[in-house]
Design an enzyme around this catalytic site. Structure first.
Site, PDB file in Angstrom:
ATOM      1  CG  ASP A  82      -0.899   2.747  -1.128  1.00  0.00           C
ATOM      2  OD1 ASP A  82       0.074   3.315  -1.606  1.00  0.00           O
ATOM      3  OD2 ASP A  82      -1.310   1.927  -0.150  1.00  0.00           O
ATOM      4  CG  LEU A  83      -2.773  -1.581  -5.146  1.00  0.00           C
ATOM      5  CD1 LEU A  83      -2.015  -2.593  -6.081  1.00  0.00           C
ATOM      6  CD2 LEU A  83      -4.301  -1.746  -5.214  1.00  0.00           C
ATOM      7  CG  ASP A 125       1.534   0.432  -4.000  1.00  0.00           C
ATOM      8  OD1 ASP A 125       2.374   1.472  -3.651  1.00  0.00           O
ATOM      9  OD2 ASP A 125       1.256  -0.101  -3.038  1.00  0.00           O
TER      10      ASP A 125
END
Length: 210
Positions: A82-83, A125
């Site tokens: 996950d960003l 994301d």
């Protein structure tokens, strides 16, 4: 008794018929090939995330599920990436830059893993990777996560963004496991990485339970 005149007519007629038959067969095969190509194109599009070019959520999860279901006592590592603070990217530098970062992330993941591994975008994301037949140690997996986070930070910096990624990992070796179970474990590990201050990775080793 054969009529020579009739025979002279039948020979060219047979040749024309043969040519027409060949052309009809060629047209039919060409049409079938075009139909097949169209079906394959639609199938590819239905499985691919339009922004990043990697597998979409359904195709990624189906591929992982198939691997787990068809390989008894399998070896592997599931990564849930996950960003960090990606919403700020969209808010401050725009959705266009955000889309470019997601696209570059997809390319980075494809380059970072083998072609036989499963790589997909499963959320805005969020990305999921299954490393198939992973027989290495947990220490090797830790180095892989560290390098992946470094490369991700470098990708962000190309867009003048100081950010990172968090990774939740499940390591399973010689284990039978269902997709839903391993998905929950990876998701829990990701949330632990987020709560630890982000830009972290948390590895859950199923075999340590035994």
């Amino acid at each position: 008794m054969n009529n020579p005149y009739t025979d002279k007519i039948n020979i060219p007629t047979s040749i024309v018929s043969l040519i027409l038959s060949f052309l009809a067969g060629h047209i039919r095969l060409k049409s079938q090939a075009e139909d097949y190509n169209v079906r394959m194109q639609y199938r590819y599009l239905s499985m691919t995330d339009s922004l990043t070019g990697i597998l979409n959520k359904k195709a990624c999860e189906d591929a992982i599920r198939e691997y787990l279901d068809t390989n008894a006592n399998c070896y592997g590592a599931l990564l849930f990436l996950d960003l960090d603070n990606f919403k700020n990217v969209n808010d401050y530098i725009g959705h266009t830059a955000g889309d470019q970062i997601l696209e570059e992330t997809g390319k980075l993941l494809v380059e970072s893993f083998r072609s036989t591994d499963i790589v997909g975008r499963v959320g805005g994301d969020e990305f999921m990777i299954l490393i198939k037949d992973f027989h290495d140690s947990e220490a090797v997996l830790k180095r892989k996560c560290t390098m992946l986070q470094y490369d991700m930070c470098q990708t962000m910096l190309r867009f003048s963004v100081e950010s990172s990624c968090s990774i939740g990992v499940v390591l399973f070796q010689n284990t039978n496991i269902e997709f839903q179970d391993i998905y929950k474990m990876a998701d829990t590990s990701l949330h632990r990485a987020k709560r630890s201050g982000k830009n972290q990775y948390v590895i859950y080793n199923i075999n340590e339970e035994k």
